[in-house]
Design a protein around this motif. Structure first.
Motif, PDB file in Angstrom:
ATOM      1  N   ARG A  87      -0.363   4.564 -13.234  1.00  0.00           N
ATOM      2  CA  ARG A  87      -0.505   5.898 -12.652  1.00  0.00           C
ATOM      3  C   ARG A  87      -1.942   6.400 -12.628  1.00  0.00           C
ATOM      4  O   ARG A  87      -2.295   7.204 -11.778  1.00  0.00           O
ATOM      5  N   GLU A  88      -2.788   5.957 -13.539  1.00  0.00           N
ATOM      6  CA  GLU A  88      -4.167   6.451 -13.554  1.00  0.00           C
ATOM      7  C   GLU A  88      -5.153   5.477 -12.903  1.00  0.00           C
ATOM      8  O   GLU A  88      -6.367   5.698 -12.932  1.00  0.00           O
ATOM      9  N   LEU A  89      -4.668   4.411 -12.313  1.00  0.00           N
ATOM     10  CA  LEU A  89      -5.541   3.416 -11.681  1.00  0.00           C
ATOM     11  C   LEU A  89      -6.121   3.940 -10.374  1.00  0.00           C
ATOM     12  O   LEU A  89      -5.393   4.414  -9.501  1.00  0.00           O
ATOM     13  N   ARG A  90      -7.434   3.845 -10.240  1.00  0.00           N
ATOM     14  CA  ARG A  90      -8.103   4.066  -8.948  1.00  0.00           C
ATOM     15  C   ARG A  90      -8.501   2.695  -8.430  1.00  0.00           C
ATOM     16  O   ARG A  90      -9.292   1.983  -9.050  1.00  0.00           O
ATOM     17  N   CYS A 107       2.148  -6.510  -0.477  1.00  0.00           N
ATOM     18  CA  CYS A 107       1.359  -5.813  -1.495  1.00  0.00           C
ATOM     19  C   CYS A 107       1.539  -4.304  -1.360  1.00  0.00           C
ATOM     20  O   CYS A 107       1.518  -3.580  -2.362  1.00  0.00           O
ATOM     21  N   ALA A 108       1.699  -3.813  -0.118  1.00  0.00           N
ATOM     22  CA  ALA A 108       1.893  -2.378   0.082  1.00  0.00           C
ATOM     23  C   ALA A 108       3.183  -1.911  -0.583  1.00  0.00           C
ATOM     24  O   ALA A 108       3.233  -0.817  -1.153  1.00  0.00           O
ATOM     25  N   GLU A 109       4.213  -2.726  -0.534  1.00  0.00           N
ATOM     26  CA  GLU A 109       5.476  -2.365  -1.190  1.00  0.00           C
ATOM     27  C   GLU A 109       5.295  -2.277  -2.708  1.00  0.00           C
ATOM     28  O   GLU A 109       5.821  -1.359  -3.360  1.00  0.00           O
ATOM     29  N   LEU A 110       4.541  -3.216  -3.265  1.00  0.00           N
ATOM     30  CA  LEU A 110       4.309  -3.195  -4.704  1.00  0.00           C
ATOM     31  C   LEU A 110       3.517  -1.957  -5.105  1.00  0.00           C
ATOM     32  O   LEU A 110       3.869  -1.256  -6.066  1.00  0.00           O
ATOM     33  N   LEU A 111       2.427  -1.663  -4.394  1.00  0.00           N
ATOM     34  CA  LEU A 111       1.603  -0.510  -4.731  1.00  0.00           C
ATOM     35  C   LEU A 111       2.369   0.798  -4.549  1.00  0.00           C
ATOM     36  O   LEU A 111       2.162   1.762  -5.297  1.00  0.00           O
ATOM     37  N   ALA A 112       3.244   0.842  -3.553  1.00  0.00           N
ATOM     38  CA  ALA A 112       4.071   2.029  -3.363  1.00  0.00           C
ATOM     39  C   ALA A 112       4.979   2.256  -4.560  1.00  0.00           C
ATOM     40  O   ALA A 112       5.296   3.401  -4.916  1.00  0.00           O
ATOM     41  N   GLU A 113       5.397   1.169  -5.206  1.00  0.00           N
ATOM     42  CA  GLU A 113       6.225   1.264  -6.407  1.00  0.00           C
ATOM     43  C   GLU A 113       5.383   1.597  -7.639  1.00  0.00           C
ATOM     44  O   GLU A 113       5.784   2.413  -8.480  1.00  0.00           O
ATOM     45  N   LEU A 114       4.196   1.001  -7.751  1.00  0.00           N
ATOM     46  CA  LEU A 114       3.347   1.233  -8.920  1.00  0.00           C
ATOM     47  C   LEU A 114       2.743   2.633  -8.928  1.00  0.00           C
ATOM     48  O   LEU A 114       2.422   3.167  -9.988  1.00  0.00           O
ATOM     49  N   LYS A 115       2.517   3.169  -7.722  1.00  0.00           N
ATOM     50  CA  LYS A 115       1.962   4.521  -7.549  1.00  0.00           C
ATOM     51  C   LYS A 115       0.668   4.753  -8.336  1.00  0.00           C
ATOM     52  O   LYS A 115       0.604   5.602  -9.240  1.00  0.00           O
ATOM     53  N   PRO A 116      -0.384   3.997  -7.993  1.00  0.00           N
ATOM     54  CA  PRO A 116      -1.682   4.283  -8.609  1.00  0.00           C
ATOM     55  C   PRO A 116      -2.189   5.653  -8.183  1.00  0.00           C
ATOM     56  O   PRO A 116      -1.698   6.241  -7.212  1.00  0.00           O
ATOM     57  N   ALA A 117      -3.203   6.157  -8.899  1.00  0.00           N
ATOM     58  CA  ALA A 117      -3.732   7.481  -8.596  1.00  0.00           C
ATOM     59  C   ALA A 117      -4.357   7.538  -7.201  1.00  0.00           C
ATOM     60  O   ALA A 117      -4.269   8.563  -6.517  1.00  0.00           O
ATOM     61  N   GLU A 118      -4.982   6.447  -6.794  1.00  0.00           N
ATOM     62  CA  GLU A 118      -5.643   6.425  -5.488  1.00  0.00           C
ATOM     63  C   GLU A 118      -5.845   4.981  -5.047  1.00  0.00           C
ATOM     64  O   GLU A 118      -6.121   4.106  -5.870  1.00  0.00           O
ATOM     65  N   VAL A 119      -5.708   4.741  -3.750  1.00  0.00           N
ATOM     66  CA  VAL A 119      -6.021   3.447  -3.156  1.00  0.00           C
ATOM     67  C   VAL A 119      -7.080   3.676  -2.077  1.00  0.00           C
ATOM     68  O   VAL A 119      -6.850   4.427  -1.126  1.00  0.00           O
ATOM     69  N   ILE A 120      -8.221   3.025  -2.239  1.00  0.00           N
ATOM     70  CA  ILE A 120      -9.333   3.116  -1.288  1.00  0.00           C
ATOM     71  C   ILE A 120      -9.340   1.838  -0.467  1.00  0.00           C
ATOM     72  O   ILE A 120      -9.388   0.736  -1.022  1.00  0.00           O
TER      73      ILE A 120
END
Length: 328
Positions: A87-90, A107-120
């Motif tokens: 949750r706090e990953l940028r 990878c987009a599906e995984l990140l959508a599940e992990l919900k990091p603070a921000e994706v640049i």
């Protein structure tokens, strides 16, 4: 901060330029618990950059997790066992996270599940069937910033070329004073990199003069890799000595051509040109990029002066050598 993270991701991605063929090189960088992490997609079939980065971070703080190597297994483990850890990953990634299923789920599906603070994101995916990762992340409530970085676009130029046509790279090793003759010039690290690239390309092109003078093998023996098709550009095929080592490499095809137009009969997506001062002027307008591997040596011998009108793309160190990338 976004630009700095992307710069770190770009530097990591460039370490694996061309080694990911037929996939794009993708670098990733992240800030997690006030620490900086970097990773990249290292080879076709390996974990994508953002997946490799998340796994690296997860293992750092969960030392008892299984030592998984297969990307699909890593994806599944993170998806089902993250427990809100990221949750706090940028996170910065040079290319839009993939939104399609290949050797691993998206990878987009995984990140959508992990919900990091921000994706640049450095740049959008040029392949229409792969896009949609940005929208998928936004739809999941993840903060996303697209930088449309020119540097990120340059990183995947070879990928765009070989996806829709053919990418041609002219490679030459030289000393600090421009000498290209006299035996092995580049370092063992650079030679191993060249052999890794050779093991991935569809064909290696040389001139008849290079074949007669250097009598090369043009194989990937340093990494025990495959030997790609050897392409010899010559106007005197009758004077090509068949005793040259490249003809003796098992399971290797050798093609003799008198013009570049003859290559249109072959489905080559990635061609590596290994030549020198005589071949370069003939191919300057045909190749896409040039790579000069400059070794910290001073020798006497034949010199190579490509001219002042090349467009610089990137420079980096590999061991003691300097890699200078140019667009023609």
């Amino acid at each position: 901060m976004e630009e700095l993270l992307l710069e770190l991701a770009l530097r990591e991605g460039w370490k694996y330029q061309l080694l990911t063929y037929p996939n794009p090189p993708v670098g990733a960088a992240g800030i997690f618990k006030n620490r900086v992490f970097v990773e990249a997609h290292r080879e076709a079939g390996g974990a994508h950059g953002e997946l490799a980065l998340c796994w690296k971070i997860f293992r750092e703080y969960h030392p008892t997790v299984p030592d998984l190597r297969e990307p699909a297994a890593i994806w599944e483990h993170l998806y089902h066992h993250h427990d809100g850890f990221f949750r706090e990953l940028r996170l910065a990634v040079t290319l839009e996270p993939c939104n399609h299923t290949g050797r691993t789920p998206p990878c987009a599906e995984l990140l959508a599940e992990l919900k990091p603070a921000e994706v640049i994101i450095g740049t959008r995916d040029p392949i229409s069937g792969h896009r949609g990762g940005l929208e998928r992340l936004k739809g999941a409530g993840v903060k996303v910033k697209l930088l449309n970085s020119p540097e990120a676009k340059v990183l995947i130029e070879p990928f765009k070329k070989w996806s829709f046509g053919t990418f041609k790279l002219f490679k030459v090793a030289q000393t600090l004073n421009g000498v290209v003759s006299g035996g092995y010039i580049s370092s063992p690290d650079s030679l191993q990199w060249v052999h890794r690239v050779r093991s991935r390309v569809d064909g290696i092109l040389i001139g008849g003069r290079t074949l007669r003078i250097d009598t090369p093998r043009l194989d990937s023996r340093l990494i025990e890799g495959r030997a790609p098709t050897a392409i010899i550009l010559t106007h005197q095929p009758g004077q090509i000595p068949r005793s040259v080592p490249l003809f003796q490499v098992p399971e290797r095809e050798v093609i003799l051509i008198s013009s570049l137009e003859e290559l249109e009969a072959f489905d080559f997506k990635f061609i590596l040109v290994e030549g020198g001062p005589n071949l370069y002027p003939q191919l300057r307008e045909w190749v896409d990029w040039s790579l000069f591997i400059v070794a910290p040596k001073l020798w006497d011998g034949e010199r190579f002066r490509p001219g002042p009108d090349l467009t610089p793309i990137w420079s980096c160190k590999r061991g003691v050598d300097t890699f200078l990338w140019f667009r023609e």
